[in-house]
Design an enzyme around this catalytic site. Sequence first.
Site, mmCIF file in Angstrom:
data_model
loop_
_atom_site.group_PDB
_atom_site.id
_atom_site.type_symbol
_atom_site.label_atom_id
_atom_site.label_comp_id
_atom_site.label_asym_id
_atom_site.label_seq_id
_atom_site.Cartn_x
_atom_site.Cartn_y
_atom_site.Cartn_z
ATOM 1 N N HIS A 1 -7.838 -5.024 -2.275
ATOM 2 C CA HIS A 1 -6.597 -4.641 -1.599
ATOM 3 C C HIS A 1 -6.086 -5.773 -0.712
ATOM 4 C CE1 HIS A 1 -3.775 -1.489 -0.689
ATOM 5 N NE2 HIS A 1 -4.051 -1.457 0.601
ATOM 6 N N SER B 1 0.834 -1.189 0.000
ATOM 7 C CA SER B 1 0.000 0.000 0.000
ATOM 8 C C SER B 1 0.882 1.258 0.000
ATOM 9 C CB SER B 1 -0.965 -0.039 1.197
ATOM 10 O OG SER B 1 -2.010 0.875 1.040
#
Length: 262
Positions: A238, A125
């Site tokens: 994600h 991320s």
Amino acid sequence: MDGYIVDQYRFPSPNPHVDVFLVTYLCQGLKIKGFLAQPKTPGIYDGFLYLRGGIKNVGQVRLSRITQFASYGFVVMAPFYRGNQGGEGNEDFVGEDRYDALASFRLLQQHPWVNTKRIHVFGFSRGGAMALHTAILEPEVCSVVVWGGVSDIALTYWEREDLRRMMKRVIGGTPMKYPERYRWRTPLYEIEKIQAPVLIIHGEKDQNVSIEHAYRLEKRLKEANKQVTAWYFPNFTHYFPPKDNRETVRRLTEWMKRQPNV
């Protein structure tokens, strides 16, 4: 000296084959904290710099994650970044905190169990941009893995309405008002300086960090004639399902170990 450990103590490990230490190390005169995880059996291992995502209490370093990587035969260093969990300095967002990552790389270089020619950098991320900046600043990086990683900070501002207030506070304003500040934080503009091979891992349904970040990174690496491998997953967000996550971890650690020494 950046990367010098000023304090460390043993921390409870969730893995019986891995030791964990909470360390305090120096970076630009600041005392930064992080976790160091290593196999219990003495030896010479590849180094693994783990760069977390999120900010403040969101996306903190998880012991289960870093001990998972250490169990594959790595000495893992995972900085919390400045201003976090008792560390000195002010929280940043892919700014001066890149030097916290670089100092962690220095820490691994000084570790007696680490093969200094084989230190890999992993970013998840927000940590993806941190990993790329580390490789831009440090030619001794053996390989880089960017998983669900940010590559363009201005794009993050426009995509994530929930992060705009934080980004304006930390960066000082919007990309419209301070384009140069966002550009400085965006590794895409200095991709030419990366020497290490890069592996991109991204879920195409990611709504935290859009797949566009991965596409832009892959495009820039190819334009600069850099070594790049991309694993895109059409059905994942994600966060990958546990079984697929474990399999991807196994594959990426094997990929790292196939890369030549620097």
